[in-house]
Design an enzyme around this catalytic site. Structure first.
Site, PDB file in Angstrom:
ATOM      1  N   CYS A 265      12.803  -0.674  87.579  1.00  0.00           N
ATOM      2  CA  CYS A 265      13.309  -1.121  86.277  1.00  0.00           C
ATOM      3  C   CYS A 265      14.799  -0.873  86.083  1.00  0.00           C
ATOM      4  CB  CYS A 265      12.536  -0.410  85.163  1.00  0.00           C
ATOM      5  SG  CYS A 265      10.787  -0.816  85.202  1.00  0.00           S
TER       6      CYS A 265
HETATM    7  N1  LIG Z   1       6.421  -0.036  87.106  1.00  0.00           N
HETATM    8  C1  LIG Z   1       6.822   0.239  85.892  1.00  0.00           C
HETATM    9  O1  LIG Z   1       6.874   1.401  85.496  1.00  0.00           O
HETATM   10  C2  LIG Z   1       7.219  -0.863  84.905  1.00  0.00           C
HETATM   11  C3  LIG Z   1       7.452  -0.498  83.573  1.00  0.00           C
HETATM   12  C4  LIG Z   1       7.783  -1.488  82.655  1.00  0.00           C
HETATM   13  C5  LIG Z   1       7.901  -2.821  83.084  1.00  0.00           C
HETATM   14  N2  LIG Z   1       7.703  -3.147  84.382  1.00  0.00           N
HETATM   15  C6  LIG Z   1       7.813  -4.556  84.746  1.00  0.00           C
HETATM   16  O2  LIG Z   1       6.507  -5.088  84.949  1.00  0.00           O
HETATM   17  C7  LIG Z   1       6.519  -6.080  85.988  1.00  0.00           C
HETATM   18  C8  LIG Z   1       5.531  -5.712  87.081  1.00  0.00           C
HETATM   19  O3  LIG Z   1       5.942  -4.472  87.656  1.00  0.00           O
HETATM   20  P1  LIG Z   1       4.978  -3.567  88.538  1.00  0.00           P
HETATM   21  O4  LIG Z   1       5.677  -2.263  88.671  1.00  0.00           O
HETATM   22  O5  LIG Z   1       3.582  -3.602  88.012  1.00  0.00           O
HETATM   23  O6  LIG Z   1       5.027  -4.383  89.935  1.00  0.00           O
HETATM   24  P2  LIG Z   1       4.067  -4.171  91.194  1.00  0.00           P
HETATM   25  O7  LIG Z   1       4.832  -4.668  92.369  1.00  0.00           O
HETATM   26  O8  LIG Z   1       3.497  -2.794  91.195  1.00  0.00           O
HETATM   27  O9  LIG Z   1       2.856  -5.171  90.909  1.00  0.00           O
HETATM   28  C9  LIG Z   1       2.975  -6.549  90.869  1.00  0.00           C
HETATM   29  C10 LIG Z   1       1.697  -7.166  91.425  1.00  0.00           C
HETATM   30  O10 LIG Z   1       1.811  -8.580  91.306  1.00  0.00           O
HETATM   31  C11 LIG Z   1       1.250  -9.171  92.466  1.00  0.00           C
HETATM   32  N3  LIG Z   1       1.772 -10.522  92.577  1.00  0.00           N
HETATM   33  C12 LIG Z   1       2.980 -10.919  93.048  1.00  0.00           C
HETATM   34  N4  LIG Z   1       3.086 -12.262  92.949  1.00  0.00           N
HETATM   35  C13 LIG Z   1       1.944 -12.710  92.410  1.00  0.00           C
HETATM   36  C14 LIG Z   1       1.468 -14.002  92.062  1.00  0.00           C
HETATM   37  N5  LIG Z   1       2.206 -15.100  92.261  1.00  0.00           N
HETATM   38  N6  LIG Z   1       0.229 -14.104  91.540  1.00  0.00           N
HETATM   39  C15 LIG Z   1      -0.536 -12.984  91.360  1.00  0.00           C
HETATM   40  N7  LIG Z   1      -0.128 -11.734  91.660  1.00  0.00           N
HETATM   41  C16 LIG Z   1       1.097 -11.603  92.183  1.00  0.00           C
HETATM   42  C17 LIG Z   1       1.617  -8.218  93.576  1.00  0.00           C
HETATM   43  O11 LIG Z   1       0.757  -8.379  94.692  1.00  0.00           O
HETATM   44  C18 LIG Z   1       1.452  -6.860  92.906  1.00  0.00           C
HETATM   45  O12 LIG Z   1       0.143  -6.347  93.051  1.00  0.00           O
HETATM   46  C19 LIG Z   1       7.974  -6.164  86.448  1.00  0.00           C
HETATM   47  O13 LIG Z   1       8.621  -7.170  85.728  1.00  0.00           O
HETATM   48  C20 LIG Z   1       8.539  -4.810  86.046  1.00  0.00           C
HETATM   49  O14 LIG Z   1       9.948  -4.880  85.841  1.00  0.00           O
HETATM   50  C21 LIG Z   1       7.345  -2.196  85.305  1.00  0.00           C
END
Ligand SMILES: NC(=O)c1ccc[n+]([C@@H]2O[C@H](COP(=O)([O-])OP(=O)(O)OC[C@H]3O[C@@H](n4cnc5c(N)ncnc54)[C@H](O)[C@@H]3O)[C@@H](O)[C@H]2O)c1
Length: 428
Positions: free
Chosen positions: A260
């Protein structure tokens, strides 16, 4: 009620469990068949998420996982939690969001609500995502289906941070879209915070993360200024924290990490260019935070010099590979940057992280894939010329570290509460 959560990562998995806990049937959809297989057999792949909770909801048929997007046709709402990284040239990469939109669109039933949760620039939901959903479904947003944005505020490994308890900001494409999204989230989350548009909700998330990035940069800069004056920034922050109003503590470190804070501010910087607006705070904070690993390497060099050793040829142990304490998430971790800088300068580098026994293949640090954490024992730790604490996991025994090694470079103030001989610890 039945919903789908697309993207079962650090955000999507706990969110799915919270909806399942609230008596909503959740179909989790991910392009990664390994994650789908693990969930289907009741296993977690995120350290701070309990397998037991997954197994319980899978057995109760409240939660299932699939790679099949056609399951969308049976649900009332779809929540998208896919990655929003930067490209190699540090520009927003919303291809995951758009690809998800393309996969969902052909299966959208009339009246379905689509909510984007991924952090992104204002306009992604009502412009970019809306366009692919409308094109692929032949339906109109706000008329035939509903559209909203609600940013995730997950804080992995923070015991106080429970999905249910964190207020959820929601913006809708139309007032009806907003109403539908409020009705959905109110079933699982205690407090919802409606705002006037998707763009306001998108901008809110960016403000929260830019606020962190700028304040971390401020203490990082003060750290090196105060160090030059012989003043310890950590002691200063502890004292400043006693002010009961108008101050919030932020802590210095070896550089930014995670999915992030190092990334999201640049989503706004990119979008602002379209409006001819400079983003000076964002750029300056980025510059200061990105320079931190170099500062840390200078301190490692000084520490070794004090022992008549050179960085070139020394054996250095980096403690903590994850980007923050007590998690197994090493995305964008500054520890990788530190390991690379040390290696480039001729040091022999190993790492210790009980949560990351082996380095997974990554796009940016492919040469480190397969490297294993060293063992934690006296003989191994003693064999290093210096130990660089990059992340302060609670489970590491810092007293043993102080007893077993001659030279410690501490970027996290992790040695503050252990007994250590004078001159052994170099704060960085
Ligand atoms: N990790 C955090 O603490 C956090 C906090 C707030 C916001 N975010 C935001 O949330 C979003 C997701 O982050 P995350 O940490 O969960 O990411 P992550 O990489 O842990 O998970 C994303 C998932 O999406 C899947 N994916 C990718 N492309 C796909 C598609 N086309 N169709 C279906 N699934 C697909 C991946 O395989 C993965 O399992 C990002 O925008 C991030 O900036 C993350």
């Amino acid at each position: 009620m039945k919903i789908a959560v697309v993207g079962l990562g650090y955000v999507g998995l706990p969110l799915s469990l919270q909806f399942a806990r609230s008596c909503i049937t959740v179909t989790g959809i991910d392009v990664d068949p390994n994650k789908v297989e693990l969930i289907s057999t009741g296993q977690s792949y995120i350290r701070h998420i309990d397998s037991q909770a997954i197994a319980e909801f899978v057995d109760a048929e409240k939660f299932s996982a699939t790679t099949d997007f056609s399951r969308i046709k049976d649900v009332e709402a779809v929540i998208i939690c896919v990655p929003t990284p930067l490209t190699k040239n540090r520009e927003p990469d919303i291809s995951f969001v758009l690809n998800t939109g393309r996969s969902i669109a052909p299966h959208l039933a009339e009246g379905t609500l689509v909510v984007l949760e991924s952090t992104t620039y204002p306009g992604t939901t009502d412009e970019d995502l809306r366009a692919v959903l409308e094109e692929g479904s032949g339906m109109k947003a706000g008329v035939d289906f509903h559209l909203a944005f609600s940013p995730e505020r997950e804080d992995p490994a923070n015991d106080q941070s429970k999905v249910k308890l964190i207020p959820k900001v929601i913006g809708g494409y139309t007032p009806t879209c907003l109403e539908r999204a409020i009705a959905l989230y109110s079933r699982a989350i205690d407090t919802v915070v409606p705002v006037s548009s998707c763009r306001v909700a998108e901008a809110t998330k960016l403000l929260e993360n830019i606020f962190r990035s700028v304040n971390i940069a401020l203490v990082n800069e003060l750290k090196s200024i105060y160090a030059a004056m012989g003043i310890d920034i950590w002691e200063v922050i502890e004292a400043a924290k006693t002010k009961p109003f108008g101050f919030m503590p932020f802590y210095p470190g070896p550089g930014l990490g995670g999915h992030c804070i190092p990334i999201d501010p640049f989503y706004l910087a990119w979008k602002a260019r379209e409006f001819g607006k400079p983003t000076r705070f964002i750029e300056l904070a980025g510059e200061i935070n990105t320079a931190m690993p170099d500062y840390v390497i200078q301190r490692v060099t000084q520490a070794l010099n004090s022992q008549r050793k050179t960085l070139n040829g020394s054996k250095i142990l980096v403690v903590g590979l994850a980007y923050k304490p007590n998690v197994d998430d090493e995305r964008e971790s500054p520890s990788y940057v530190l390991m690379n800088l040390l290696t480039e300068r001729g040091a022999e580098v190993e790492y210790y992280d009980p949560y990351i026994p082996v380095i997974k293949p990554t796009r940016e640090h492919s040469h480190l894939a397969g490297k294993r954490s060293v063992q934690w024992d006296h003989a191994t730790i003693k064999s290093f010329d210096a130990v660089l604490v990059a992340t302060d996991h609670k489970c590491v025994n810092y007293q043993e570290l102080a007893d077993w090694t001659q030279c410690i470079i501490d970027t996290r103030n992790s040695m503050a509460f252990v007994k250590v001989a004078p001159g052994k610890v170099w704060k960085a």
